[in-house]
Design a protein around this motif. Structure first.
Motif, PDB file in Angstrom:
ATOM      1  N   ASP A 158      -5.250  37.222  10.940  1.00  0.00           N
ATOM      2  CA  ASP A 158      -5.317  36.570   9.762  1.00  0.00           C
ATOM      3  C   ASP A 158      -6.535  37.340   8.707  1.00  0.00           C
ATOM      4  O   ASP A 158      -5.915  37.412   7.729  1.00  0.00           O
ATOM      5  CB  ASP A 158      -5.898  35.108   9.971  1.00  0.00           C
ATOM      6  N   ASN A 159      -7.411  37.536   9.394  1.00  0.00           N
ATOM      7  CA  ASN A 159      -8.601  38.163   8.597  1.00  0.00           C
ATOM      8  C   ASN A 159      -8.144  39.464   8.257  1.00  0.00           C
ATOM      9  O   ASN A 159      -8.341  40.035   6.917  1.00  0.00           O
ATOM     10  CB  ASN A 159      -9.874  38.310   9.213  1.00  0.00           C
ATOM     11  N   PHE A 160      -7.355  40.332   9.007  1.00  0.00           N
ATOM     12  CA  PHE A 160      -6.979  41.539   8.781  1.00  0.00           C
ATOM     13  C   PHE A 160      -5.962  41.684   7.627  1.00  0.00           C
ATOM     14  O   PHE A 160      -5.940  42.220   6.577  1.00  0.00           O
ATOM     15  CB  PHE A 160      -6.250  42.434  10.075  1.00  0.00           C
ATOM     16  N   ILE A 161      -4.870  40.931   7.871  1.00  0.00           N
ATOM     17  CA  ILE A 161      -3.736  40.686   6.960  1.00  0.00           C
ATOM     18  C   ILE A 161      -4.385  40.106   5.483  1.00  0.00           C
ATOM     19  O   ILE A 161      -3.822  40.684   4.404  1.00  0.00           O
ATOM     20  CB  ILE A 161      -2.932  39.646   7.283  1.00  0.00           C
ATOM     21  N   ASN A 162      -5.578  39.580   5.586  1.00  0.00           N
ATOM     22  CA  ASN A 162      -6.036  39.016   4.150  1.00  0.00           C
ATOM     23  C   ASN A 162      -6.634  40.344   3.511  1.00  0.00           C
ATOM     24  O   ASN A 162      -6.958  39.987   2.381  1.00  0.00           O
ATOM     25  CB  ASN A 162      -7.178  37.724   4.621  1.00  0.00           C
ATOM     26  N   GLN A 163      -7.124  41.412   4.121  1.00  0.00           N
ATOM     27  CA  GLN A 163      -7.631  42.441   3.667  1.00  0.00           C
ATOM     28  C   GLN A 163      -6.293  43.663   3.064  1.00  0.00           C
ATOM     29  O   GLN A 163      -6.922  44.574   2.930  1.00  0.00           O
ATOM     30  CB  GLN A 163      -8.453  43.097   4.442  1.00  0.00           C
ATOM     31  N   THR A 164      -5.256  43.100   3.155  1.00  0.00           N
ATOM     32  CA  THR A 164      -4.089  43.979   2.780  1.00  0.00           C
ATOM     33  C   THR A 164      -4.335  44.690   1.479  1.00  0.00           C
ATOM     34  O   THR A 164      -4.013  45.952   1.226  1.00  0.00           O
ATOM     35  CB  THR A 164      -2.628  43.299   2.947  1.00  0.00           C
ATOM     36  N   ASP A 165      -4.915  43.847   0.493  1.00  0.00           N
ATOM     37  CA  ASP A 165      -5.098  44.550  -0.890  1.00  0.00           C
ATOM     38  C   ASP A 165      -5.998  45.571  -0.850  1.00  0.00           C
ATOM     39  O   ASP A 165      -5.910  46.770  -1.389  1.00  0.00           O
ATOM     40  CB  ASP A 165      -5.654  43.356  -1.763  1.00  0.00           C
ATOM     41  N   GLN A 166      -6.899  45.702   0.213  1.00  0.00           N
ATOM     42  CA  GLN A 166      -7.874  46.744   0.371  1.00  0.00           C
ATOM     43  C   GLN A 166      -7.308  47.910   0.936  1.00  0.00           C
ATOM     44  O   GLN A 166      -7.543  48.949   0.645  1.00  0.00           O
ATOM     45  CB  GLN A 166      -9.086  46.089   1.322  1.00  0.00           C
ATOM     46  N   VAL A 167      -6.340  47.721   1.863  1.00  0.00           N
ATOM     47  CA  VAL A 167      -5.744  48.889   2.550  1.00  0.00           C
ATOM     48  C   VAL A 167      -4.717  49.580   1.382  1.00  0.00           C
ATOM     49  O   VAL A 167      -4.844  50.815   1.335  1.00  0.00           O
ATOM     50  CB  VAL A 167      -4.706  48.269   3.608  1.00  0.00           C
ATOM     51  N   ILE A 168      -4.262  48.797   0.384  1.00  0.00           N
ATOM     52  CA  ILE A 168      -3.189  49.298  -0.427  1.00  0.00           C
ATOM     53  C   ILE A 168      -4.202  49.968  -1.488  1.00  0.00           C
ATOM     54  O   ILE A 168      -3.750  51.337  -1.932  1.00  0.00           O
ATOM     55  CB  ILE A 168      -2.593  48.218  -1.311  1.00  0.00           C
ATOM     56  N   LEU A 169      -5.350  49.520  -1.961  1.00  0.00           N
ATOM     57  CA  LEU A 169      -6.220  50.404  -2.700  1.00  0.00           C
ATOM     58  C   LEU A 169      -6.875  51.597  -2.128  1.00  0.00           C
ATOM     59  O   LEU A 169      -6.967  52.626  -2.672  1.00  0.00           O
ATOM     60  CB  LEU A 169      -7.437  49.439  -3.049  1.00  0.00           C
TER      61      LEU A 169
END
Length: 436
Positions: free
Chosen positions: A371-382
């Motif tokens: 869940d913590n990883f998925i919550n960082q999805t915006d950072q992955v896209i950036l």
């Protein structure tokens, strides 16, 4: 540049960014991505001040993208001496005539656009040589370009293609075109001798084009490559540089990472400095289509971009449960707003040699990590968007090395690197032109 997005969590990419960059990026929302990439966006009125280094990178990337979009063809193709071309039919990508429909039936819009622009360019170049060159089309595929150059422009074209199924498809297509031309009584273009002469061959340094076609080639050559992948571009460049019968080059490169035989750098200038190297990751990045990404940018596109975060999280699971599948292609999954990560994993790994226990999605420990990883999805896209800023720089770097290699060759007189295709239609739109 050397960092794969799917390693985002495993290699902690976000924390490797300059502190000022990550601090600034954390203030952005995903609708600010076009602004970050140098495009004004009505949905974003971002007033964040970028760190100077990031601002400079964005400015340089934007400048190259502007150069890629300039309509050079309007200047190049204006000539009052194109007598042969004016006497013959001019192919139109819009299929504005019955003849266009006959000769281009089944050709996709992208390829038609490339063919129209290249035909104009080649007609201009050939005119400068008195139309006294034979054209050698490398990696000709199903010979769509060569067939139109022969039928519409009257050029003698020789094709080299490694895949026999492509050449078999070309022959079938030729027969259909000839039957249709005769049916509609277009005898002005029904000339079977204008169909390209073909050679089924995997090109190497040892396969000289003069030997492939024997005495069928009677004139100097124009070497042509439409999106010649990887090492094929290297071979075409070397053939042009070393073959005294090769007088002109028109080359669009592609897939810089596609072959282990791909050589970079080629120019002596860069070879003398060992720091001028590129990783496979960087070569792959050079092929990213930043214009198409920006043209398609929308809420729907943002939903689909979540796949980068999901795929990076899946890579963490692969390292633990299926290390033999690291960096392997997964099944394509179209991400929707409602799709859970668990559902994505099930679809992406379906039918593959991967066994990820379902219990980890319910585990208090593993579930929270996921869940913590998925919550960082915006950072992955950036992070993905940051890499896109570098894409045009790396491609231009490779192409300038190619151009400098040609400039170092004694017989070569002039070289040009021009954007020919619309980058939103055909992202690898730079054409390398040279003559002796």
């Amino acid at each position: 540049m050397d960092s794969y997005v799917l390693d985002f969590y495993l290699n902690n990419h976000w924390n490797k960014l300059p502190a000022k960059w990550s601090e600034c990026l954390n203030k952005l929302n995903l609708f600010d991505i076009p602004w970050l990439l140098g495009i004004s966006n009505n949905q974003s009125k971002c007033t964040i001040v970028l760190p100077l280094t990031l601002f400079c990178l964005r400015s340089l990337s934007t400048t190259i993208r502007m150069v890629r979009s300039k309509p050079f063809h309007e200047q190049l193709f204006l000539s009052s001496n194109l007598k042969q071309s004016q006497e013959r039919h001019q192919f139109s990508e819009n299929l504005s005539t019955d003849l266009d429909h006959i000769i281009a039936r089944g050709i996709k819009a992208k390829k038609r656009h490339e063919i129209q622009q290249l035909c104009k360019l080649i007609s201009t170049v050939m005119n400068k040589f008195g139309n006294n060159l034979d054209i050698i089309d490398f990696g000709s595929g199903k010979c769509h370009l060569s067939r139109i150059l022969g039928l519409c422009y009257g050029f003698k074209v020789f094709c080299i293609e490694a895949k026999s199924e492509n050449l078999n498809g070309a022959i079938k297509r030729e027969n259909k075109v000839l039957r249709a031309l005769k049916k509609y009584k277009r005898f002005d273009v029904v000339e079977e001798e204008n169909m390209p002469i073909k050679a089924n061959c995997f090109l190497t340094k040892e396969n000289r084009i003069d030997e492939l076609f024997g005495d069928k080639i009677t004139r100097p050559h124009l070497l042509l490559g439409l999106h010649a992948c990887g090492s094929l571009s290297n071979l075409i460049l070397e053939e042009f540089a070393t073959n005294p019968n090769s007088h002109c080059l028109v080359l669009a490169c592609c897939c810089y990472m596609n072959s282990e035989l791909f050589r970079f750098p080629m120019s002596q200038l860069l070879k003398e400095n060992s720091q001028f190297t590129l990783s496979i990751s960087a070569k792959e990045l050079a092929c990213h289509a930043i214009e198409k990404f920006l043209n398609d940018f929308s809420q729907k596109e943002l939903d689909s971009l979540k796949v980068h975060g999901y795929r990076a999280c899946l890579e963490v699971l692969l390292e633990r449960y299926a290390p033999h599948m690291r960096y392997k292609s997964m099944k394509n999954v179209k991400i929707t707003e409602q799709m859970s990560f668990k559902e994505y994993v099930t679809r992406a790994t379906s039918g593959l040699d991967i066994s990820i226990p379902e219990s980890i999605f319910e585990s208090n420990v593993d579930g929270k990590i996921i869940d913590n990883f998925i919550n960082q999805t915006d950072q992955v896209i950036l992070f993905y968007s940051l890499r896109l800023l570098l894409a045009p720089l790396i491609e231009l770097y490779i192409l300038m090395d190619y151009r400098h290699y040609l400039c170092e060759q004694n017989p070569v007189q002039n070289t040009y690197l021009i954007p020919l295709f619309s980058p939103s239609i055909s992202p690898r739109n730079f054409i390398l032109i040279a003559h002796k």
